[in-house]
Motif scaffolding. Sequence first.
Motif, PDB file in Angstrom:
ATOM      1  N   SER A 211     -59.206   5.062  98.003  1.00  0.00           N
ATOM      2  CA  SER A 211     -57.782   4.756  98.052  1.00  0.00           C
ATOM      3  C   SER A 211     -57.139   4.721  96.666  1.00  0.00           C
ATOM      4  CB  SER A 211     -57.539   3.425  98.767  1.00  0.00           C
ATOM      5  OG  SER A 211     -58.164   2.373  98.075  1.00  0.00           O
ATOM      6  N   ARG A 212     -57.953   4.499  95.636  1.00  0.00           N
ATOM      7  CA  ARG A 212     -57.351   4.352  94.302  1.00  0.00           C
ATOM      8  C   ARG A 212     -58.408   4.546  93.220  1.00  0.00           C
ATOM      9  NH1 ARG A 212     -58.714  -0.875  92.521  1.00  0.00           N
ATOM     10  NH2 ARG A 212     -59.610  -2.156  94.172  1.00  0.00           N
ATOM     11  N   GLY A 213     -57.934   4.575  91.972  1.00  0.00           N
ATOM     12  CA  GLY A 213     -58.815   4.546  90.815  1.00  0.00           C
ATOM     13  C   GLY A 213     -59.830   5.667  90.767  1.00  0.00           C
TER      14      GLY A 213
ATOM     15  N   ARG B   9     -60.420   7.637  94.046  1.00  0.00           N
ATOM     16  CA  ARG B   9     -59.421   8.667  94.352  1.00  0.00           C
ATOM     17  C   ARG B   9     -59.681   9.922  93.505  1.00  0.00           C
ATOM     18  NH1 ARG B   9     -54.129   9.317  96.242  1.00  0.00           N
ATOM     19  NH2 ARG B   9     -54.739   7.744  97.764  1.00  0.00           N
TER      20      ARG B   9
ATOM     21  N   SER C 186     -56.276   5.100  82.702  1.00  0.00           N
ATOM     22  CA  SER C 186     -55.740   5.913  83.802  1.00  0.00           C
ATOM     23  C   SER C 186     -55.110   7.233  83.353  1.00  0.00           C
ATOM     24  CB  SER C 186     -54.691   5.102  84.577  1.00  0.00           C
ATOM     25  OG  SER C 186     -55.311   4.006  85.210  1.00  0.00           O
TER      26      SER C 186
ATOM     27  N   THR D  31     -53.132   4.705 102.399  1.00  0.00           N
ATOM     28  CA  THR D  31     -53.335   5.994 101.723  1.00  0.00           C
ATOM     29  C   THR D  31     -53.926   7.060 102.658  1.00  0.00           C
ATOM     30  OG1 THR D  31     -55.503   5.238 100.942  1.00  0.00           O
ATOM     31  CG2 THR D  31     -53.646   4.961  99.444  1.00  0.00           C
TER      32      THR D  31
END
Length: 224
Positions: A13-15, A18, A162, A40
């Motif tokens: 979903s993230r980071g 993903r 990031s 997501t």
Amino acid sequence: MNSESLIFLAGASRGVGREIAKCLREQGIMVKALLRSPDTKPELEAMGIEVVMGDALDAEAVKQAMSGSPISAVMSTIGGLPKDGERADYLGNKNLIDAAVEVGAGKFILVSSIGSGNSRVALPPQALETLGTVLAEKEKAEQHLIDSGLNYTIIRPGGLKSEPATGNGILTENYTISGTIHRADVATLACRCLQSPAANNKVLSALDKQMIWGETEFDILNLD
């Protein structure tokens, strides 16, 4: 891994998770992603990823999510805030590891953190004091994976940024060094570890070679 491989991914979903999802799909590798929240899901499905809903803290839900098509490898980047007193860093990853053993997955790649296990020596005391609880949980997950009998790679990134990938990410077995690395570069390294026998059954620190603290000399793992 090839277009017939199926990677089970937790943390998409993230980071870093993903970024791993993007990396795998760019290579044409099929991905099944475990999501706790549907937020997501549309984005991942638009990438051609099969999404299964479930909480990694629920062992039965994880087993159900891994059922069906044979899983070539499992990759996990999960961790974070405690839920009802339980952190996903250990329990969630333990459930994923146990399910991977049950379905006969060919490999398990766990993204952990510098500061876990013997790499405690790489962090200053104030960082260890702040992160001590979560690092202890990550260490338990690492040990559970090592003891599981699965072919594994444990990747311990330094401090995460990031910004876009630099292409300078490296892996080393030297657990005494630290520094920073961009999330996209960690993902690239993790995807390369899927294909590389050199990474099998190893615990590796992941850093940007231009962002290493101190002057420590170390050997870089050749994944080719």
